[in-house]
Write a protein that holds these residues in place. Structure first.
Motif, PDB file in Angstrom:
ATOM      1  N   PHE A  25       0.842  -1.300   0.094  1.00 47.13           N
ATOM      2  CA  PHE A  25       0.006   0.269  -0.056  1.00 47.13           C
ATOM      3  C   PHE A  25       0.790   1.261   0.098  1.00 47.13           C
ATOM      4  O   PHE A  25       0.534   2.194  -0.657  1.00 47.13           O
ATOM      5  N   GLN A  26       2.023   1.213   0.588  1.00 46.62           N
ATOM      6  CA  GLN A  26       3.052   2.323   0.753  1.00 46.62           C
ATOM      7  C   GLN A  26       3.458   2.489  -0.803  1.00 46.62           C
ATOM      8  O   GLN A  26       3.622   3.783  -1.276  1.00 46.62           O
ATOM      9  N   LEU A  27       3.754   1.528  -1.419  1.00 45.65           N
ATOM     10  CA  LEU A  27       4.140   1.601  -2.945  1.00 45.65           C
ATOM     11  C   LEU A  27       3.297   2.098  -3.564  1.00 45.65           C
ATOM     12  O   LEU A  27       3.360   2.899  -4.552  1.00 45.65           O
ATOM     13  N   ILE A  28       1.736   1.645  -3.601  1.00 44.90           N
ATOM     14  CA  ILE A  28       0.905   2.140  -4.378  1.00 44.90           C
ATOM     15  C   ILE A  28       0.608   3.666  -4.169  1.00 44.90           C
ATOM     16  O   ILE A  28       0.411   4.480  -5.314  1.00 44.90           O
ATOM     17  N   THR A  29       0.696   4.126  -2.940  1.00 42.81           N
ATOM     18  CA  THR A  29       0.458   5.344  -2.752  1.00 42.81           C
ATOM     19  C   THR A  29       1.780   6.243  -3.355  1.00 42.81           C
ATOM     20  O   THR A  29       1.544   7.546  -4.070  1.00 42.81           O
ATOM     21  N   LEU A  30       2.799   5.839  -3.140  1.00 37.25           N
ATOM     22  CA  LEU A  30       4.138   6.370  -3.686  1.00 37.25           C
ATOM     23  C   LEU A  30       3.946   6.637  -5.244  1.00 37.25           C
ATOM     24  O   LEU A  30       4.148   7.461  -5.712  1.00 37.25           O
ATOM     25  N   VAL A  31       3.655   5.407  -6.067  1.00 40.03           N
ATOM     26  CA  VAL A  31       3.635   5.530  -7.211  1.00 40.03           C
ATOM     27  C   VAL A  31       2.474   6.272  -7.680  1.00 40.03           C
ATOM     28  O   VAL A  31       2.524   7.184  -8.756  1.00 40.03           O
ATOM     29  N   PHE A  32       1.343   6.375  -7.026  1.00 40.81           N
ATOM     30  CA  PHE A  32       0.050   7.529  -7.437  1.00 40.81           C
ATOM     31  C   PHE A  32       0.766   8.897  -7.461  1.00 40.81           C
ATOM     32  O   PHE A  32       0.479   9.710  -8.204  1.00 40.81           O
TER      33      PHE A  32
END
Length: 214
Positions: free
Chosen positions: A64-71
């Motif tokens: 979820f941290q990665l999804i937020t970062l990519v977004f």
């Protein structure tokens, strides 16, 4: 000791930050102050997932941290600094649809946790939980549009692109993404079918992966 997912997140985060540092230096040299502001803002936001993980009572898994970062990277660095919003007509639509889905899921998880917590005197129906997740996502989407308007008005940016038309389509797409998440949550609660959503909730409830859901 970092696990594989945490390593992937750290590598991606540091790579994005290096690109942003390069953009900051380039904007200083070219005296592009508006892009400099956007670059600094984006760099600061890349630390948001880690900040939320450290300060929030709900553990945020690396995925979820990665999804937020990519977004954040896709919307501000690629979208604003590299003008992907202008190069690809579907870029803004894609990001708003994804944000609607993600925010709808977050709203579902928040109210789902409260509904399951024995310390909180709540007994909510699946329909109410679905409605809450939908309105939560749409409300955050509305706040983002206010933020875009404020940035355009104060700093002379062009985040709204075509103005009212862009704002309305953004809200419509946000709503469709939120509707998808809330509908899936409602179906899950009513049918108790596939446990993908349950596994995601469990991962948010426990840092060490131990199931705390009854």
């Amino acid at each position: 000791m970092l696990n594989n997912r945490q390593r992937v997140y750290m590598i991606c985060a540091n790579l994005f930050r290096l690109l942003l540092l390069g953009a900051i230096i380039g904007n200083v040299l070219t005296k592009n102050w508006l892009n400099l502001f956007t670059s600094i803002l984006t760099l600061a936001l890349t630390y948001l997932p880690t900040f939320l993980r450290d300060k929030n009572y709900i553990y945020i898994p690396p995925v979820f941290q990665l999804i937020t970062l990519v977004f954040i990277f896709a919307s501000l660095y690629l979208g604003e600094l590299n003008e992907y919003y202008l190069k690809f007509w579907w870029w803004d639509i894609m990001l708003h649809a994804l944000s609607g889905v993600i925010l709808g899921f977050i709203g579902f998880v928040l109210i789902y946790i409260l509904n399951k917590d024995t310390k909180v005197n709540l007994a909510l129906s699946p329909l109410f939980i679905a409605i809450f997740s939908f309105t939560f996502a749409v409300s955050v989407g509305g706040l983002w549009e206010i933020f875009e308007f404020t940035m355009d008005s104060i700093f002379g940016l062009n985040m709204q692109k075509s103005g009212l038309v862009d704002t309305m389509w953004d809200l419509i797409v946000d709503s469709l993404g939120a509707l998808f998440s809330s509908t899936m949550g409602y179906i899950y609660l009513k049918r108790r079918g596939a446990s993908y959503l349950r596994n995601l909730v469990r991962s948010l409830l426990s840092r060490d992966g131990i199931n705390k859901e009854e």
